[in-house]
Design a protein around this motif. Sequence first.
Motif, PDB file in Angstrom:
ATOM      1  N   ASP A   1       0.859  -1.178   0.000  1.00  0.00           N
ATOM      2  CA  ASP A   1       0.000   0.000   0.000  1.00  0.00           C
ATOM      3  C   ASP A   1       0.898   1.231   0.000  1.00  0.00           C
ATOM      4  N   VAL A   2       0.384   2.316  -0.577  1.00  0.00           N
ATOM      5  CA  VAL A   2       1.134   3.578  -0.592  1.00  0.00           C
ATOM      6  C   VAL A   2       0.251   4.637   0.063  1.00  0.00           C
TER       7      VAL A   2
ATOM      8  N   ARG B   1       2.901  -3.267   3.637  1.00  0.00           N
ATOM      9  CA  ARG B   1       1.804  -4.228   3.482  1.00  0.00           C
ATOM     10  C   ARG B   1       0.668  -3.891   4.443  1.00  0.00           C
ATOM     11  N   ALA B   2      -0.550  -3.875   3.940  1.00  0.00           N
ATOM     12  CA  ALA B   2      -1.759  -3.692   4.742  1.00  0.00           C
ATOM     13  C   ALA B   2      -1.608  -2.551   5.746  1.00  0.00           C
ATOM     14  N   LEU B   3      -1.273  -1.398   5.261  1.00  0.00           N
ATOM     15  CA  LEU B   3      -1.049  -0.240   6.150  1.00  0.00           C
ATOM     16  C   LEU B   3      -2.332   0.090   6.917  1.00  0.00           C
ATOM     17  N   PRO B   4      -2.276   0.137   8.248  1.00  0.00           N
ATOM     18  CA  PRO B   4      -3.489   0.397   9.034  1.00  0.00           C
ATOM     19  C   PRO B   4      -3.717   1.889   9.234  1.00  0.00           C
ATOM     20  N   LEU B   5      -3.761   2.652   8.135  1.00  0.00           N
ATOM     21  CA  LEU B   5      -3.834   4.112   8.265  1.00  0.00           C
ATOM     22  C   LEU B   5      -5.150   4.621   7.692  1.00  0.00           C
ATOM     23  N   PRO B   6      -5.860   5.452   8.473  1.00  0.00           N
ATOM     24  CA  PRO B   6      -7.096   6.037   7.951  1.00  0.00           C
ATOM     25  C   PRO B   6      -6.754   7.110   6.914  1.00  0.00           C
ATOM     26  N   ALA B   7      -7.574   7.227   5.884  1.00  0.00           N
ATOM     27  CA  ALA B   7      -7.286   8.233   4.851  1.00  0.00           C
ATOM     28  C   ALA B   7      -8.587   8.838   4.365  1.00  0.00           C
TER      29      ALA B   7
END
Length: 466
Positions: free
Chosen positions: A21-22, A34-40
């Motif tokens: 993920d970027v 991988r599988a970044l747990p970040l809200p966007a």
Amino acid sequence: MATILIKNGTVLTASDRYEADVYVEDGRIAAIGRALPLPAAEVIDAAGKLVMPGGIDVHTHLDMPFGGTVSADDFHTGHVAAACGGTTSHIDFAIQTPGKGLYHAFDEWRAKAEGKAVIDYGFHMIVRDLNPEVYAEITRLATHDGITSFKLFMAYRGVLMVDDGTIFRVMQQAREAGGIICMHAENGDAIDALIAQARARAEFAPKYHARTRPPQCEGEATGRALALAAVAGVPIYIVHVTCEDAIAQIRQARDRGQAAYGETCTQYFFCSEADYERPGFEGAKYVMSPPLRAAWHQERLWHAVRANDLQAVSTDHCPFGFEQPPQKQLGRDDFSKIPNGAPGIEDRLLMLWDGGVNTGRISANRFVELVATNPARLFGLWPAKGTVAIGADADLLVWDPAKQHTISATTHHMNVDYNLYEGRTVTGAPVVVLSRGEVIARDGQFVGRKGRGQFLRRRPGVPDLA
Ligand code: URP
Ligand code: ZN
Ligand code: ZN
């Protein structure tokens, strides 16, 4: 804080390919994993797609007075077309007016772009008149203003051509300034003699454009330019290389250890001198300099970009209408009056992926290197642009390698009534285009904001590549 998460894609750079993920924050890449747990604020699903750097086209002519007219795309229409085709930065040319200084040209070209630009843009400076103030201006432009490349012409006498003495002195000054020389390498005087002789024989059709600009004239001028650059000790980039004669000169210079580089342009892979034989006046659409060559040169060009004899692919986008407006018609009765140049800023990535990557002629990594990474490294933009890395500008393409698209003047965004690749269906296209974290094109349609493009202040110094 503006945030975008591009999920489930495969990151493609000049050197790597991996699933990640970027995460984009305030216009820059803030995390890759991988599988970044970040809200966007926005999530883009890139499953099955590639995530690669936006294209950088380092050879374009927008809003350029040339050949008795002005190129048909300005900094808005040209940028919209670029964005739709996956190009997020470009370097155009500011042209010195003889008798005036280089900063006058810089101001003129900045004014052309301001308020219109959509993608980020820089300028190479075309030097035509080495009056005394120009020496200091070369240094100041390179060290203070981010114009680090200086373009010279060995052809078009009476318009853009300069003599060898001027070439050499500009090279010496550019070297002092940490600049690089861009060279249009054709022997202008030999070409002018051939043109005069063709006209005296009443040979006026477009095909005589190619016949009066033979590959030997390109090879000779390329060798001369490289020799002068070696003596001056300045890095040199030969623009729009078309033929084995010029490639061989660059290869030999590089083998000698010279900081010598070259580009070719999309059209030289896919069009040939046979296009000048099209019925009626159609050949005029393909009049550009140097001209299209015999088809066998195309395989030499593919080899050259594979073997790193050439390091970049650009477009030399310089569009003139065929009938609407009737710009090419200026040479209806005389090929030497046809404005030189052709459209292409929108098609470069599409054509090079389809004709290069899909056919196995170049790898996907080399594609990225040729259209984005090397252009950035050569011209002082890397690593802020030209790669996918933490801290880099979020100039990103979500690229669907399976997407089909038929190229046509009826659907393209370039402000010109023909397309060199009319009717060709390509496989592989950008589905989302981001520039500094803003989505500016989706599914080939422009969704950006006029005036958002920024001037690129480039870094001087020897190019960041071998
Ligand atoms: O035909 C061309 N290439 N026109 C644009 C000016 C140049 O020589 O690059
Ligand atoms: Zn040129
Ligand atoms: Zn050009």
